[in-house]
Enzyme design. Structure first.
Site, short mmCIF file in Angstrom:
data_model
loop_
_atom_site.label_atom_id
_atom_site.label_comp_id
_atom_site.label_asym_id
_atom_site.label_seq_id
_atom_site.Cartn_x
_atom_site.Cartn_y
_atom_site.Cartn_z
N HIS A 185 44.01 4.68 29.86
CA HIS A 185 43.28 4.29 31.14
C HIS A 185 42.07 5.49 31.15
CE1 HIS A 185 46.89 2.74 32.62
NE2 HIS A 185 46.03 1.69 33.44
N ASP A 236 44.77 -5.65 26.07
CA ASP A 236 45.21 -4.97 27.33
C ASP A 236 43.73 -4.65 28.20
OD1 ASP A 236 46.24 -3.30 29.04
OD2 ASP A 236 47.01 -1.74 27.74
#
Length: 497
Positions: A201, A275
């Protein structure tokens, strides 16, 4: 349908349940004008940003579930082709939605002592049924990552463990349970995110292993699933130079990894989903809107998740890809929609959950995974000490007295006067940030008590947090309960009685 409409079916942008009127309208515009293929639901922008802001995710807004159902009906009504509705619910709807059934974390299910595969499949089935009744077609789970790095900042509790074969069997069992419930599932995060030290992230994790090492560990659960007909795999944002000619290119945009290795060498014939494309490991690589989406598509992704530039992405892919490729991907997505019953959409009512059944399942699971992981427990001695006024009890990180302490029904002395003390630790967070949310001074107090007199540690929460409680040999016994559910607390009470 024209090429642009076919490409639009690849897109599954984020839809937030709690959002502004303008943002709801923006989603409606994407559905009506761009004709996107699906939506991936998240609780709110605030909760979705937790990973980026290095804080724990908290869900505390009323009426989330009812609002989700309303939004699904609202958005589906506008779409020419019914939308593929997905959610990232690794431990059930509760990962994103309050007051819905929560199931044990993968790390907990990895600790099951008997018939683990059957139990994990059962959990997957119940989780899938909750979602199916709620208008969700696809769960972006389970993790097939082998958590060999105990300091991994992003996988941890999301993995079934550090043994590749166990992870392979249990991730496939969870996948199979969801499929049995009639929803889609996917193994993630190919080629394996378990031995990384960076949160994707926030940055790009790089895995420095040889191809042979990867085959025996990271790739093994994915190959196991492929050999047994898994229909969807999510590719993660991590670089594996040994598989990409020495380049530090994220797997999610690497043709060498997705098309050549996953689809070619490993024989995967299903759908590849990226993702989230807003994650910093890839989001900042291409400043031009739409270029990241094109890179992900040309690498071999069939579904593009959480794109921040849907319109530009559709336009760029439409310009650059061949008609043949567009037809191929479109057909794969339509086949998936048929298989999952997406095309038979009918408006849904807010479903009621069978909470009694859920609590029974939780209790049965807890009996199977709660364990004394160090030392021995002597219930008769503990009860004798309590009767003699020589047993102490302290609990940490709770706001009010726990279900466990209220149901032990033993007489306690204060810790300083007791001969032996039960120490219950309710780990505040399942994520490793700030020692899993545990205050340093409290940890110091626990360690000091363990060194001063015989102590029994009862650990409710992520077992990876145990390392912050000092040397386990300083305790007379350590009970690992893995979760803080009331059903689990009840099972631990019985160990003492």
């Amino acid at each position: 349908m024209n090429k642009s409409q076919k490409i639009a079916q690849c897109f599954s942008p984020a839809a937030f349940i709690h959002d502004s009127k303008e943002n709801y309208q923006a989603i409606e515009k994407l559905i009506q004008e761009q004709e996107i293929g699906g939506l991936t639901f998240f609780h709110s922008r605030h909760s979705a940003a937790a990973n980026f802001e290095k804080r724990a995710e908290t869900l505390d807004v009323a009426g989330t579930f009812e609002k989700l159902i309303t939004l699904i009906n609202r958005y589906q009504k506008l779409s020419k082709i019914p939308l593929l509705i997905s959610i990232d619910g690794e431990y059930g709807l509760a990962m994103r939605i309050e007051k819905t059934p929560q199931y044990p974390f993968a790390i907990t299910l990895g600790a099951l002592k008997k018939d683990a595969e059957q139990w994990v499949e059962e959990v997957g089935y119940h989780m899938g049924m909750d979602m199916k009744r709620s208008g969700i077609h696809l769960n972006l789970a389970p993790c097939a990552d082998v958590n060999t790095n105990p300091n991994n900042p992003v996988i941890g509790y999301r993995s079934f463990g550090d043994d590749a074969e166990k992870v392979a069997k249990l991730s496939f069992a969870a996948y199979s349970g969801m499929k049995k419930a009639g929803i889609g599932a996917c193994l993630k995060h190919f080629p394996g995110h378990g031995d990384t030290a960076v949160d994707s992230h926030l940055g790009l994790p790089i895995l420095h292993k040889s191809k042979e090492e990867l085959k025996t560990e990271e790739l093994l659960p994915f190959q196991y699933g492929i050999d047994r007909g898994v229909e969807m795999i999510m590719v993660g944002h991590l670089a594996v130079p040994a598989l990409t000619g020495g380049k530090d290119i994220p797997a999610s945009i690497s043709r060498a990894l997705i098309t050549d290795l996953l689809k070619g060498e490993m024989g995967f014939q299903g759908l590849v989903i990226s993702d989230a494309l807003n994650m910093k490991a890839v989001a900042n690589l291409f400043p031009e809107p739409g270029e990241l989406e094109w890179q992900a598509f040309q690498a071999g992704n069939d579904i593009l998740c959480f794109s921040d530039h849907v319109t530009e992405g559709i336009e760029k892919i439409t310009q650059k890809t061949s008609d043949e490729e567009a037809d191929l991907v479109f057909q794969k997505i339509m086949d998936l929609k048929k298989r999952l019953g997406v095309l038979d959409y009918k408006p849904i009512e807010v479903p009621a959950f069978n909470w009694d059944q859920h609590f029974r399942l939780q209790k049965d699971l807890a009996k199977n995974y709660v364990s004394v992981i160090w030392g021995e427990l002597n219930p008769s001695e503990i009860q004798a000490l309590a009767k003699a006024g020589k047993l102490g009890y302290n609990e940490f990180f709770t706001q009010t007295a726990s279900h466990f302490s209220l149901n032990l029904k033993l007489d306690f002395e204060t810790a300083d006067k007791a001969e032996k003390v039960i120490l219950s630790v309710f780990v505040p967070s399942h994520k490793p940030l700030n020692q899993f949310g545990m205050d340093q001074s409290v940890l110091g107090e626990i360690k000091a008590l363990a060194k001063s007199k015989p102590c029994i540690l009862v650990h409710f929460g992520n077992p990876l947090a145990l390392k912050h409680l000092g040397d386990l040999e300083n305790f007379e016994a350590v009970i690992c309960a893995y979760q803080g559910f009331e059903e689990v607390q009840g099972v631990v009470v019985k160990l003492f009685l």
